[in-house]
Motif scaffolding. Structure first.
Motif, PDB file in Angstrom:
ATOM      1  N   ARG A 224       0.822  -1.206   0.000  1.00  0.00           N
ATOM      2  CA  ARG A 224       0.000   0.000   0.000  1.00  0.00           C
ATOM      3  C   ARG A 224       0.861   1.264   0.000  1.00  0.00           C
ATOM      4  O   ARG A 224       0.507   2.268  -0.630  1.00  0.00           O
ATOM      5  N   VAL A 225       2.014   1.233   0.686  1.00  0.00           N
ATOM      6  CA  VAL A 225       2.917   2.371   0.614  1.00  0.00           C
ATOM      7  C   VAL A 225       3.440   2.535  -0.808  1.00  0.00           C
ATOM      8  O   VAL A 225       3.519   3.666  -1.329  1.00  0.00           O
ATOM      9  N   ALA A 226       3.794   1.436  -1.473  1.00  0.00           N
ATOM     10  CA  ALA A 226       4.285   1.519  -2.848  1.00  0.00           C
ATOM     11  C   ALA A 226       3.217   2.105  -3.774  1.00  0.00           C
ATOM     12  O   ALA A 226       3.526   2.935  -4.644  1.00  0.00           O
ATOM     13  N   ALA A 227       1.959   1.687  -3.597  1.00  0.00           N
ATOM     14  CA  ALA A 227       0.882   2.209  -4.442  1.00  0.00           C
ATOM     15  C   ALA A 227       0.668   3.703  -4.207  1.00  0.00           C
ATOM     16  O   ALA A 227       0.496   4.483  -5.154  1.00  0.00           O
ATOM     17  N   VAL A 228       0.676   4.114  -2.946  1.00  0.00           N
ATOM     18  CA  VAL A 228       0.507   5.533  -2.636  1.00  0.00           C
ATOM     19  C   VAL A 228       1.696   6.328  -3.171  1.00  0.00           C
ATOM     20  O   VAL A 228       1.532   7.439  -3.703  1.00  0.00           O
ATOM     21  N   ALA A 229       2.897   5.768  -3.066  1.00  0.00           N
ATOM     22  CA  ALA A 229       4.083   6.462  -3.568  1.00  0.00           C
ATOM     23  C   ALA A 229       3.991   6.661  -5.080  1.00  0.00           C
ATOM     24  O   ALA A 229       4.384   7.718  -5.593  1.00  0.00           O
ATOM     25  N   LEU A 230       3.489   5.680  -5.793  1.00  0.00           N
ATOM     26  CA  LEU A 230       3.298   5.844  -7.236  1.00  0.00           C
ATOM     27  C   LEU A 230       2.349   7.008  -7.510  1.00  0.00           C
ATOM     28  O   LEU A 230       2.598   7.849  -8.375  1.00  0.00           O
ATOM     29  N   ARG A 231       1.260   7.026  -6.777  1.00  0.00           N
ATOM     30  CA  ARG A 231       0.287   8.113  -6.969  1.00  0.00           C
ATOM     31  C   ARG A 231       0.924   9.466  -6.675  1.00  0.00           C
ATOM     32  O   ARG A 231       0.746  10.431  -7.424  1.00  0.00           O
ATOM     33  N   GLU A 232       1.680   9.546  -5.570  1.00  0.00           N
ATOM     34  CA  GLU A 232       2.316  10.814  -5.213  1.00  0.00           C
ATOM     35  C   GLU A 232       3.386  11.216  -6.221  1.00  0.00           C
ATOM     36  O   GLU A 232       3.698  12.402  -6.362  1.00  0.00           O
ATOM     37  N   ALA A 233       3.939  10.236  -6.930  1.00  0.00           N
ATOM     38  CA  ALA A 233       4.940  10.530  -7.962  1.00  0.00           C
ATOM     39  C   ALA A 233       4.287  10.889  -9.291  1.00  0.00           C
ATOM     40  O   ALA A 233       4.976  11.069 -10.301  1.00  0.00           O
ATOM     41  N   GLY A 234       2.952  10.975  -9.294  1.00  0.00           N
ATOM     42  CA  GLY A 234       2.238  11.361 -10.507  1.00  0.00           C
ATOM     43  C   GLY A 234       1.938  10.218 -11.438  1.00  0.00           C
ATOM     44  O   GLY A 234       1.668  10.429 -12.633  1.00  0.00           O
ATOM     45  N   ILE A 235       1.964   8.985 -10.927  1.00  0.00           N
ATOM     46  CA  ILE A 235       1.711   7.794 -11.744  1.00  0.00           C
ATOM     47  C   ILE A 235       0.503   7.062 -11.174  1.00  0.00           C
ATOM     48  O   ILE A 235       0.473   6.745  -9.984  1.00  0.00           O
ATOM     49  N   ALA A 236      -0.488   6.829 -12.010  1.00  0.00           N
ATOM     50  CA  ALA A 236      -1.688   6.099 -11.576  1.00  0.00           C
ATOM     51  C   ALA A 236      -1.571   4.646 -12.015  1.00  0.00           C
ATOM     52  O   ALA A 236      -1.759   4.322 -13.188  1.00  0.00           O
ATOM     53  N   PRO A 237      -1.224   3.748 -11.106  1.00  0.00           N
ATOM     54  CA  PRO A 237      -1.064   2.348 -11.490  1.00  0.00           C
ATOM     55  C   PRO A 237      -2.403   1.630 -11.586  1.00  0.00           C
ATOM     56  O   PRO A 237      -3.435   2.127 -11.132  1.00  0.00           O
ATOM     57  N   ARG A 238      -2.374   0.469 -12.169  1.00  0.00           N
ATOM     58  CA  ARG A 238      -3.522  -0.435 -12.188  1.00  0.00           C
ATOM     59  C   ARG A 238      -3.229  -1.551 -11.184  1.00  0.00           C
ATOM     60  O   ARG A 238      -2.215  -2.245 -11.303  1.00  0.00           O
ATOM     61  N   GLY A 239      -4.077  -1.704 -10.199  1.00  0.00           N
ATOM     62  CA  GLY A 239      -3.835  -2.680  -9.157  1.00  0.00           C
ATOM     63  C   GLY A 239      -4.266  -4.076  -9.556  1.00  0.00           C
ATOM     64  O   GLY A 239      -5.208  -4.259 -10.338  1.00  0.00           O
ATOM     65  N   PHE A 240      -3.573  -5.070  -9.022  1.00  0.00           N
ATOM     66  CA  PHE A 240      -3.997  -6.461  -9.208  1.00  0.00           C
ATOM     67  C   PHE A 240      -3.551  -7.279  -8.005  1.00  0.00           C
ATOM     68  O   PHE A 240      -2.594  -6.925  -7.305  1.00  0.00           O
ATOM     69  N   THR A 241      -4.265  -8.354  -7.763  1.00  0.00           N
ATOM     70  CA  THR A 241      -3.944  -9.253  -6.657  1.00  0.00           C
ATOM     71  C   THR A 241      -4.215 -10.678  -7.112  1.00  0.00           C
ATOM     72  O   THR A 241      -5.235 -10.952  -7.740  1.00  0.00           O
ATOM     73  N   TRP A 242      -3.289 -11.571  -6.802  1.00  0.00           N
ATOM     74  CA  TRP A 242      -3.509 -12.987  -7.091  1.00  0.00           C
ATOM     75  C   TRP A 242      -4.354 -13.628  -5.995  1.00  0.00           C
ATOM     76  O   TRP A 242      -4.238 -13.254  -4.817  1.00  0.00           O
ATOM     77  N   GLY A 243      -5.155 -14.602  -6.383  1.00  0.00           N
ATOM     78  CA  GLY A 243      -5.853 -15.372  -5.373  1.00  0.00           C
ATOM     79  C   GLY A 243      -7.302 -15.622  -5.696  1.00  0.00           C
ATOM     80  O   GLY A 243      -7.720 -15.608  -6.867  1.00  0.00           O
ATOM     81  N   GLU A 244      -8.072 -15.833  -4.651  1.00  0.00           N
ATOM     82  CA  GLU A 244      -9.498 -16.105  -4.768  1.00  0.00           C
ATOM     83  C   GLU A 244     -10.263 -15.083  -3.939  1.00  0.00           C
ATOM     84  O   GLU A 244      -9.711 -14.491  -3.003  1.00  0.00           O
ATOM     85  N   PRO A 245     -11.533 -14.845  -4.282  1.00  0.00           N
ATOM     86  CA  PRO A 245     -12.255 -13.705  -3.700  1.00  0.00           C
ATOM     87  C   PRO A 245     -12.269 -13.647  -2.178  1.00  0.00           C
ATOM     88  O   PRO A 245     -12.313 -12.555  -1.602  1.00  0.00           O
ATOM     89  N   ASP A 246     -12.211 -14.802  -1.492  1.00  0.00           N
ATOM     90  CA  ASP A 246     -12.313 -14.781  -0.035  1.00  0.00           C
ATOM     91  C   ASP A 246     -10.954 -14.697   0.663  1.00  0.00           C
ATOM     92  O   ASP A 246     -10.888 -14.726   1.884  1.00  0.00           O
ATOM     93  N   TRP A 247      -9.874 -14.556  -0.085  1.00  0.00           N
ATOM     94  CA  TRP A 247      -8.561 -14.465   0.528  1.00  0.00           C
ATOM     95  C   TRP A 247      -8.361 -13.075   1.128  1.00  0.00           C
ATOM     96  O   TRP A 247      -8.781 -12.057   0.552  1.00  0.00           O
ATOM     97  N   ASP A 248      -7.679 -13.026   2.280  1.00  0.00           N
ATOM     98  CA  ASP A 248      -7.453 -11.746   2.958  1.00  0.00           C
ATOM     99  C   ASP A 248      -6.699 -10.762   2.068  1.00  0.00           C
ATOM    100  O   ASP A 248      -7.025  -9.565   2.027  1.00  0.00           O
ATOM    101  N   ASP A 249      -5.675 -11.239   1.373  1.00  0.00           N
ATOM    102  CA  ASP A 249      -4.900 -10.337   0.527  1.00  0.00           C
ATOM    103  C   ASP A 249      -5.726  -9.786  -0.623  1.00  0.00           C
ATOM    104  O   ASP A 249      -5.541  -8.632  -1.042  1.00  0.00           O
TER     105      ASP A 249
END
Length: 536
Positions: A224-249
């Motif tokens: 989450r810090v890396a994602a916020v840092a990208l935003r603060e650096a003027g870059i809007a990333p596209r997020g993704f996560t591996w897994g299944e819908p009920d996984w905590d991550d």
């Protein structure tokens, strides 16, 4: 490098190695004794007249790598390596940050360097096998550190090293010595220094790829810090996560994306049947070189991904090796590292544990001798050893490079310079989020009562199996683990029959720790079996 008499044999090794990797070789002779090239996994050719990059792209304006001044090469602070070929010489340069990317091996007239340990060993020695004496270290620490690798005869090169080979021989130079890369930042300036360089490096590294980078999001602080840092650096990333819908991550990653206004994609996991799983294991270990756990699943990747940013390396600022420790003086850091690592090998041969303890003590003592005392030595050990070696196995075989957000020298040395209280409490991460995305600050959870010294603060008793009921559909894979892996001399000889038998029994009883150990142990065993093809 090789003599002219060895040209024909070296050519055969190059072609065989390329076939073993599942690709084809494009290579050339630079002068009379230097061969250089690349293995490709498609039918395209390769322009050997321009620098070839493994990992992050070269920054602009650096000039020819073979003659660049050390100060210029320090712009290579990300994760990667580059090959440059001229008419009569060639050179490899390892970037200064992230995972280790170069290995070397020597035998008589042949010296070889490569981004892969297997390639370096095979080209120099004509043979590549897993080193059984490195197995305890690999399984306990999750990497092989120091001056050796999991492959016999292949030695990892230092970060920030340049190798130049010509008719006169080969020269290795360290363009950013360890003592300078980890030079302390004043405590009261460390957080600002880390934030400044985190934002600047992400703007440069991710921005150089063009388009929208992808950000790997989980429920943890680093991503989450890396994602916020990208935003603060003027870059809007596209997020993704591996897994299944009920996984905590997955839920956590989706929530981070929602609060930041980012797209988020759930990337599924393809669960494979026994036969396909074994083929996938064989394919993967040829790339990861046995350094990561195997399984009966295959990861997919987001479509159209140009690069992806992870929170890798952020643990340097979060006291990964000593969170929960009560003291910060005396020999406690060494004791803690020994407990952390050797505690993962219950029932192993006493000689194996003694050798492992001696190895860990060497890591710490060498770091202290380099000018990093106390708990700070563990931060440097973590950054130089675990991030560098463990993360190396995590590099995927993709055209899209991985950008580990925190793994640059300036960010890492600043994180390691934070006050001890901040490192023990995720202080940098929480402070950064509080300034830039306060609704993403995770609540502080009161820690459980501290265990006795020399035990892992997060150690649990017989945790549940991660894969659980999925094992029921994979009897062949389970049997291979139980018999083929735990019965392999590669494990039994260094660790002992008692360790193999008891860990196998716990694995079959679905003990989660034993399951993770089994899947980690399967990597070197599968790799050693695959390497038999190179013997013919």
């Amino acid at each position: 490098m090789a003599r002219e008499d060895d040209r024909e044999e070296l050519g055969r090794r190059i072609e065989r190695l390329a076939r073993w990797h599942g690709g084809s070789a494009t290579w050339t002779w630079a002068g009379s004794n230097v061969a250089a090239g690349v293995v490709r996994y498609d039918d395209r050719g390769e322009d050997l007249g321009t620098p070839l990059v493994f990992g992050e792209p070269l920054p602009p304006g650096i000039g020819p790598l073979l003659d660049a001044e050390p100060e210029a090469l320090r712009a290579l602070d990300g994760a990667g390596a580059a090959l440059e070929i001229e008419a009569a010489r060639a050179g490899l340069v390892a970037y200064a940050g992230g995972p280790g990317t170069l290995y070397g091996a020597s035998c008589g007239p042949i010296d070889a360097w490569s981004t892969h340990a297997v390639a370096a060993a095979y080209l120099a020695l004509g043979r590549a096998r897993v080193d059984p004496t490195a197995i305890p270290e690999q399984l306990a620490a999750e990497f092989v550190g120091g001056e050796r690798s999991l492959i016999a005869g292949a030695r990892p090169l230092a970060q920030a090293v340049r190798v130049v080979a010509d008719a006169e021989g080969a020269r290795l130079t360290d363009y950013w010595p360890l003592g300078e890369r980890w030079a302390p930042v004043p405590e009261d300036e460390a957080a600002d220094h880390a934030e400044k360089h985190l934002l600047e490096s992400l703007a440069r590294r991710a921005g150089a790829m063009g388009g929208e980078p992808h950000a790997s999001l989980t429920a943890g602080l680093d991503s989450r810090v890396a994602a916020v840092a990208l935003r603060e650096a003027g870059i809007a990333p596209r997020g993704f996560t591996w897994g299944e819908p009920d996984w905590d991550d997955v839920r956590g990653g989706a929530e981070v994306a929602r609060r930041l206004g980012l797209e988020h994609e759930l990337v599924g996991i393809e669960w494979l049947g026994d036969e396909d799983a074994m083929r996938e294991v064989d394919r993967q270990v040829r790339w990861t070189e046995g350094g990561v756990p195997v399984g009966f699943a295959r990861l997919a990747w987001p479509a159209g991904m140009r690069c992806f940013v992870t929170g890798a390396g952020g643990e340097v600022g979060r006291a990964f090796y000593y969170a929960g420790a009560e003291e910060a003086d005396g020999d406690w850091p060494e004791d803690l590292l020994v407990a952390l690592v050797t505690g993962r090998l219950p029932d192993a041969r006493l000689e194996a544990l003694q050798e492992l303890t001696a190895t860990l003590n060497l890591w710490v003592s060498a770091t202290v001798a380099a000018g990093f005392p106390g708990f700070r030595a563990l931060d440097v050990v973590y950054g130089e050893q675990r991030v560098r070696r463990w993360l190396r196995g995590m590099l995927p075989r993709l055209a899209a490079p991985m950008i580990p957000a925190f793994a640059t020298p300036e960010v890492a040395r600043a994180l390691a310079s934070l006050p001890l209280a901040d490192r023990m409490s995720d202080g940098f991460h929480r402070g950064f989020l509080d300034r830039h995305a306060p609704d993403l600050v995770k609540p502080v959870v009161e820690p459980p009562p501290k265990p006795p010294r020399r035990r892992l603060p997060w150690r649990r008793t017989a945790p549940a199996s991660v894969l659980g009921e999925r094992w029921e559909g994979h009897p062949g894979f389970r049997d291979w683990i139980a018999e083929g892996v735990f019965g392999s001399p590669l494990l039994v000889e260094p660790l002992g029959e008692r360790w193999a038998s008891r860990t196998r029994d716990r694995f079959l009883a679905r003990d989660g720790d034993a399951e993770r150990m089994a899947l980690s142990a399967a990597g070197p065993v599968a790799l050693d079996r695959a390497l038999e093809e190179l013997d013919g």
